[in-house]
Design a protein around this motif. Structure first.
Motif, mmCIF file in Angstrom:
data_model
loop_
_atom_site.group_PDB
_atom_site.id
_atom_site.type_symbol
_atom_site.label_atom_id
_atom_site.label_comp_id
_atom_site.label_asym_id
_atom_site.label_seq_id
_atom_site.Cartn_x
_atom_site.Cartn_y
_atom_site.Cartn_z
ATOM 1 N N SER A 134 -0.915 -54.662 47.040
ATOM 2 C CA SER A 134 0.176 -53.270 47.588
ATOM 3 C C SER A 134 -0.610 -52.657 48.706
ATOM 4 N N GLU A 135 -1.920 -52.289 48.565
ATOM 5 C CA GLU A 135 -2.531 -51.827 49.421
ATOM 6 C C GLU A 135 -2.902 -52.272 50.799
ATOM 7 N N LYS A 137 -0.944 -54.938 51.818
ATOM 8 C CA LYS A 137 0.362 -55.016 52.789
ATOM 9 C C LYS A 137 0.714 -53.823 53.358
ATOM 10 N N GLN A 138 0.380 -52.706 52.904
ATOM 11 C CA GLN A 138 0.697 -51.337 53.489
ATOM 12 C C GLN A 138 -0.139 -51.230 54.922
ATOM 13 N N LEU A 139 -1.324 -51.696 54.898
ATOM 14 C CA LEU A 139 -2.386 -51.733 56.006
ATOM 15 C C LEU A 139 -1.889 -52.765 56.952
ATOM 16 N N ASN A 142 3.448 -56.273 60.115
ATOM 17 C CA ASN A 142 4.124 -57.357 59.909
ATOM 18 C C ASN A 142 4.172 -58.213 61.380
ATOM 19 N N ASP A 165 5.262 -60.067 55.897
ATOM 20 C CA ASP A 165 4.011 -59.393 55.648
ATOM 21 C C ASP A 165 3.244 -59.593 56.736
#
Length: 274
Positions: A134-135, A137-139, A142, A165
């Motif tokens: 999760s972390e 993918k946030q950083l 895309n 992603d």
């Protein structure tokens, strides 16, 4: 022979930043030294100056690298007997954006410490795999281009989806593979060998380091992106000509804590699997 759309795009743009001086291993060393605090002896001063001029160029903003280390949760050499224990993410300027230990949900048979550098004590401070994914993918933007050695496996471990992603992948191993006339086939090289020969940068003694691997991948991508076709051929010849150091797995006779490490060395296999 390799997906180089991103490299061609980068190369066209980067020539504007470095029109006065061709890319060299010394420049790669200077940038990695600047970002990691590692020093090289005898590095030309002009290499530092040239890298400083281009260091902030936005052309590298789309480039990222991830590296995943794994522990053994079974004793065979199969990927199903491995589980992520560390992940690192760096950007195209070699800045570390994310680096964490991961606490595997399965029972850990061996941390494979000689290879991963990870211990059970490290895992006690880790986060869950779901949290790490999760972390990450946030950083990760895309529209990123991910570069790395066998980057497909890292993407798979972190459950990243192309087109969702990240935008594209470039495998460093495919870029630097070269035809070996002695054996009549193509030779693939380890990331450590590529960095030693092309960047003149020695890898950490013994165990891998996820951050070092990700940074080295970025720098190797850059020298490929900025090289002419002739220079790439010369790099491949140098990689074949110089004998690689033995891998950590080889130094341990392809088994660590009773875990088979001989997937590609069948005569040393102790698990009996193909």
């Amino acid at each position: 022979w390799v997906r180089l759309l991103s490299i061609r795009f980068i190369k066209n743009k980067v020539s504007m930043a470095w029109s006065s001086m061709a890319w060299s291993p010394a420049m790669a060393q200077a940038q990695l030294a600047q970002s990691s605090g590692i020093a090289w002896h005898g590095l030309p001063i002009q290499a530092h100056a040239t890298v400083n001029d281009a260091y902030a160029d936005s052309v590298w903003d789309m480039i990222y690298s991830i590296d995943v280390e794994c522990v053994a949760v079974g004793k065979t050499h199969e990927v199903t007997d491995r589980s992520p224990c560390q992940v690192a993410l760096v950007n195209g300027h070699c800045d570390v954006l994310f680096n964490t230990y991961i606490r595997p949900p399965e029972h850990v048979v061996s941390c494979l410490t000689p290879i991963t550098g990870v211990t059970l004590a490290d895992l006690e401070h880790g986060i869950s795999l779901d949290e790490a994914i999760s972390e990450l993918k946030q950083l990760l933007p895309n529209d990123a281009t991910l570069v790395g050695q066998n980057i497909d496996s890292d993407v798979s471990w972190m459950q990243l989806t192309p087109g969702v992603d990240f935008a594209d992948l470039v495998d460093i191993g495919d870029i630097f593979k070269g035809f070996n006339p002695h054996y009549g086939n193509y030779s693939y090289h380890s990331l450590q060998h590529e960095a030693r020969v092309l960047l003149r940068h020695e890898p950490p003694l013994g165990a891998h380091d996820a951050v070092w691997d990700a940074r080295a991948s970025v720098m190797l991508y850059k020298i490929a992106a900025c090289a002419t076709p002739g220079e790439l051929i010369e790099m491949r010849h140098r990689l074949i000509a110089q004998r690689p150091a033995p891998s950590v797995a080889k130094l341990h006779n392809y088994q660590i804590d009773g875990v088979c490490m001989a997937k590609f060395m069948k005569k040393f296999c102790i698990c009996g699997l193909p």
